[in-house]
Design a protein around this motif. Structure first.
Motif, PDB file in Angstrom:
ATOM      1  N   GLN A 151      -6.921   0.876   7.243  1.00  0.00           N
ATOM      2  CA  GLN A 151      -6.104   2.034   6.904  1.00  0.00           C
ATOM      3  C   GLN A 151      -4.979   1.620   5.958  1.00  0.00           C
ATOM      4  O   GLN A 151      -4.710   2.276   4.959  1.00  0.00           O
ATOM      5  N   ASP A 152      -4.357   0.508   6.278  1.00  0.00           N
ATOM      6  CA  ASP A 152      -3.247   0.002   5.472  1.00  0.00           C
ATOM      7  C   ASP A 152      -3.703  -0.317   4.057  1.00  0.00           C
ATOM      8  O   ASP A 152      -2.952  -0.189   3.102  1.00  0.00           O
TER       9      ASP A 152
ATOM     10  N   ASN B 110      -2.435   5.136   4.565  1.00  0.00           N
ATOM     11  CA  ASN B 110      -3.338   4.701   3.485  1.00  0.00           C
ATOM     12  C   ASN B 110      -2.871   5.128   2.103  1.00  0.00           C
ATOM     13  O   ASN B 110      -3.523   4.840   1.113  1.00  0.00           O
TER      14      ASN B 110
ATOM     15  N   ARG C  39      -5.690 -10.466   0.635  1.00  0.00           N
ATOM     16  CA  ARG C  39      -6.187  -9.106   0.780  1.00  0.00           C
ATOM     17  C   ARG C  39      -5.047  -8.100   0.660  1.00  0.00           C
ATOM     18  O   ARG C  39      -5.210  -7.011   0.113  1.00  0.00           O
ATOM     19  N   ALA C  40      -3.872  -8.481   1.173  1.00  0.00           N
ATOM     20  CA  ALA C  40      -2.739  -7.563   1.111  1.00  0.00           C
ATOM     21  C   ALA C  40      -2.096  -7.568  -0.280  1.00  0.00           C
ATOM     22  O   ALA C  40      -1.532  -6.578  -0.711  1.00  0.00           O
TER      23      ALA C  40
ATOM     24  N   LYS D  24      -3.744  -5.470  -3.939  1.00  0.00           N
ATOM     25  CA  LYS D  24      -3.452  -4.104  -4.389  1.00  0.00           C
ATOM     26  C   LYS D  24      -2.096  -4.004  -5.081  1.00  0.00           C
ATOM     27  O   LYS D  24      -1.647  -2.924  -5.415  1.00  0.00           O
TER      28      LYS D  24
ATOM     29  N   ASN E 262       1.614  -3.033   1.753  1.00  0.00           N
ATOM     30  CA  ASN E 262       0.479  -3.622   2.449  1.00  0.00           C
ATOM     31  C   ASN E 262       0.987  -4.617   3.472  1.00  0.00           C
ATOM     32  O   ASN E 262       2.101  -5.117   3.353  1.00  0.00           O
TER      33      ASN E 262
ATOM     34  N   TYR F 207     -11.628  -5.307  -0.427  1.00  0.00           N
ATOM     35  CA  TYR F 207     -11.812  -4.042   0.299  1.00  0.00           C
ATOM     36  C   TYR F 207     -10.799  -2.963  -0.113  1.00  0.00           C
ATOM     37  O   TYR F 207     -11.161  -1.819  -0.341  1.00  0.00           O
ATOM     38  N   GLY F 208      -9.542  -3.371  -0.236  1.00  0.00           N
ATOM     39  CA  GLY F 208      -8.508  -2.412  -0.608  1.00  0.00           C
ATOM     40  C   GLY F 208      -8.765  -1.767  -1.963  1.00  0.00           C
ATOM     41  O   GLY F 208      -8.453  -0.597  -2.177  1.00  0.00           O
TER      42      GLY F 208
ATOM     43  N   LYS G 245     -11.859  -1.495  -3.273  1.00  0.00           N
ATOM     44  CA  LYS G 245     -13.090  -0.723  -3.147  1.00  0.00           C
ATOM     45  C   LYS G 245     -12.790   0.690  -2.651  1.00  0.00           C
ATOM     46  O   LYS G 245     -13.278   1.665  -3.215  1.00  0.00           O
ATOM     47  N   VAL G 246     -11.959   0.793  -1.615  1.00  0.00           N
ATOM     48  CA  VAL G 246     -11.704   2.121  -1.064  1.00  0.00           C
ATOM     49  C   VAL G 246     -10.819   2.967  -1.974  1.00  0.00           C
ATOM     50  O   VAL G 246     -10.765   4.177  -1.812  1.00  0.00           O
TER      51      VAL G 246
END
Ligand SMILES: Nc1ncnc2c1ncn2[C@@H]1O[C@H](COP(=O)(O)OP(=O)(O)OP(=O)(O)O)[C@@H](O)[C@H]1O
Ligand SMILES: [Mg+2]
Lengths: 287, 368
Positions: free
Chosen positions: A186-187, B78, B151-152, B155, B83, B103-104, B106-107
């Protein structure tokens, strides 16, 4: 080497070496005999070259051929598979959603709901069967529908007793879920749906597969509930076998049953294997 | 240093209540652009809750959160420009390292080639360039932590939130990661907000520290100021080690406070501009390393001094802590001395009668 020496040099039996104690071995043997002797006999005599299940007359596949040629039996088999497939899909989805609901949300009477959901697992099948019969006749469920819609009543009955099993399996799996996974997704920008698709479903997958296989085998060999909900034209495999046995136990029935046993065993082993694999995998990261 | 820059995070009277219990109680503070900000406090003081409110994973009961000039009430997790690195790292076990990091992106609908490129870049940033194809269970704890970090960061958030990111690592690795985190923060220039209950961690990494207790911020200051000039006894005690002398303010002359402490022959004198009123109860807080031990009383009469007897010595490697009895009425005074010589040539030993002395510039007088 003489025999006496062999016995004298045996090592003493350790406190936990139950399998080396005679009484334990006898118990084990008895268990196996009682559990599997009937099944082994059934399978063995399906290959017997005789009309009757009493004396061994030599190997033959002729009753498998005969079973294949029996249109009524084949129809029942197809019915059973159709019901099993359809109901498995519905039960899996329903069970998974129930498990998610119980796991994720807090609402009044949740405990009661959880207990009620597990009822079909514990109440006697015969009661379920009678209840289903009463229900379908009360609502006036049509019995003269064309195939495969005529199987709808049985399918619904099967869903109602098998989805709790799926729910229980999936719920157990969810207990090990670390909420930080879904929060992390979600984050990172995932919507509710994306969290569900990318994080929850992959995590639940072993539970889903095991639950689905369980539901499938439950449906495939259910007799009692099916017996009460099936109409004259909707015969499933176990019901058909029952009616054949009422005339005489022919090796044909043995052959058909052997096929069913093989199918059930394969699916059960698959389910167990998937579950053990899921357990072995380290899902939780760093505690 | 960063208080003058424009605030990127503003926390305005924020409270979070679980039932009647206030986990975060009316917190107001702002964090500057590019700061390395630490939330420090004992277990259960509400650090994680405050951080989760910034991330949008928890909603404040009261107050407003503003990130990058935008009010965050009503903005779901979201869609926030922040992050988070979770305490358990929460690296998705079913995705490869590269997929985790990407992943971040991709979404949020970034095209696949760009995802690959940026994820690879982020992995290189945390020195895991060659690990993209591995699965998380093939990584060590420290490596998983870097994956969570990459990962954080991928973005490019306005603020990076870290919840006790080093607590699962062993002591050596933790020290190394502190340095790396600081370097990383300087490289990417993103504001870091880190939660920790480890004072060393906060002191060594942060540009400013907010010390929390029972849901409230007790003091907000740069590390050195926090250490040298704590505002309350709680802060003084929580950051480092401290000797506390309770007493009554006897006189204040030219910024020198005289604190009469029962058990000590002479009042303690401390130079301090901000002074409690005469007659008030107050506490002198004195760091162990600021006290000197000697055989003779100090020659300078303005120095604070008191006789005592060494009762215990704790050896800690680089320093030894001497526990000195100055009065039966007071707890033992801790004095830290660097072990310049080998232990066998220690200048003082058990049962030695000694003098403790410290200058007026050492220590602070606290009224809370
Ligand atoms: N969902 C919740 N429901 C009720 N109480 C909660 C909830 N989450 C946190 N709390 C309480 O709020 C307080 C602060 O919790 P928080 O997790 O913010 O502490 P913390 O400062 O991060 O502590 P730690 O260093 O142990 O992680 C705790 O007393 C905790 O019990
Ligand atoms: Mg915490």
């Amino acid at each position: 080497m003489n025999l006496a020496a062999l016995f004298r040099h045996r090592e003493p039996i350790g406190p936990l070496e139950y399998t080396r104690r005679t009484w334990m071995r006898l118990t084990l043997l008895a268990t196996f005999v009682f559990l599997y002797a009937p099944i082994v006999t059934l399978v063995a005599f399906s290959f017997n070259d005789s009309r009757r299940n009493i004396v061994w007359r030599g190997f033959s596949l002729k009753y498998y051929e005969k079973a294949l040629a029996n249109d009524g039996l084949i129809e029942a088999f197809v019915n059973s598979l159709t019901i099993a497939f359809v109901q498995t899909i519905i039960a899996t989805i329903l069970g998974a959603l129930t498990a998610l609901l119980l796991w994720r949300f807090r609402f009044p009477f949740r405990g009661g709901y959880e207990g009620a959901m597990a009822l079909p697992i514990v109440i006697p099948e015969i009661c379920m069967g009678v209840a289903m019969l009463a229900f379908f006749s009360r609502v006036g469920w049509p019995t003269d529908l064309p195939w495969p819609l005529n199987l709808s009543a049985i399918t619904i009955a099967h869903v109602s007793f098998s989805f709790p099993f799926v729910a229980v399996v999936v719920r157990a799996r969810l207990e090990g879920f670390n909420r930080e996974f879904s929060e992390a997704a979600q984050d990172l920008g995932a919507s509710e749906w994306q969290v569900f698709r990318d994080v929850m479903v992959p995590f639940m997958r072993p539970g889903l597969v095991a639950g689905a296989l369980l539901a499938f085998t439950l449906s495939l060999d259910d007799f009692v509930i099916t017996f009460f909900t099936s109409g004259p034209d909707t015969v499933t495999f176990p019901v058909k076998v029952y009616s054949m046995v009422r005339f005489s136990v022919t090796p044909e029935v043995n052959a058909a049953s052997t096929v069913l046993i093989a199918l059930t065993v394969v699916l059960t082993v698959l389910a167990l294997w998937l579950q053990s694999r899921a357990k072995l995998k380290p899902e939780e990261v760093a505690g | 240093m960063s208080t003058e820059t424009t605030p990127i995070v503003e926390i305005n009277g924020v409270s979070k209540r679980f039932g009647s219990f206030a986990a975060v109680d009316n917190v107001t503070l702002s964090i500057g652009q590019g700061e390395f900000f630490a939330l420090l406090g004992p277990s259960g003081c509400g650090k994680t809750t405050l951080l989760r409110m910034l991330a949008g994973l928890e909603l404040p009961t009261e107050g407003r959160l503003i990130i990058d000039g935008q009010d965050m009430s009503g903005v779901p997790a979201n869609q926030r420009p922040v992050n988070m690195v979770f305490q358990s790292y929460a690296v998705f076990p079913h995705m490869s390292v590269l997929d985790n990091v990407g992943y971040g992106l991709k979404v949020s609908g970034v095209q696949r080639p760009e995802i690959r490129e940026r994820a690879q870049e982020a992995l290189a940033l945390v020195k895991l360039g060659d690990f993209g194809q591995r699965m998380p269970d093939q990584l060590s704890g420290g490596q998983r932590q870097r994956v969570a970090l990459a990962r954080a960061l991928v973005k490019r958030p306005k603020v990076l939130l870290l919840d006790e990111p080093l607590s699962a690592l062993d002591a050596k690795l933790r020290e190394q990661m502190r340095l790396e985190l600081v370097n990383l923060q300087e490289t990417v220039g993103i504001t870091f907000v880190i939660v920790t209950h480890d004072q060393d961690e906060a002191l060594s990494m942060a540009s400013r520290i907010a010390v929390m207790e029972a849901g409230q911020v007790r003091q907000l200051a740069p590390p050195a100021e926090l250490y040298e000039f704590p505002k309350t006894r709680f802060v003084a005690d929580f950051i480092g080690s401290v000797n506390m002398f309770e007493g009554r303010v006897e006189a204040v002359e030219k910024d020198v406070i005289r604190l009469a402490c029962p058990g000590l022959e002479r009042p303690i004198e401390v130079e301090q501009t901000d002074t409690p009123p005469v007659g008030a109860t107050a506490w002198a807080a004195l760091r162990p390393e600021k006290i000197e031990i000697s055989k003779e009383p100090p020659s300078d009469p303005t120095e604070n001094a008191t006789p005592g007897r060494i009762e215990e010595i704790t050896y800690l490697g680089e320093v030894s802590i001497y526990h000195v009895r100055v009065s039966e009425a007071l707890p033992l005074v801790k004095v830290a001395m660097a072990n310049v010589d080998r232990v066998t040539r220690r200048p003082f030993t058990w049962e030695d009668e000694v003098y403790l002395s410290w200058t007026r510039q050492c220590g602070v007088v606290l009224d809370r």
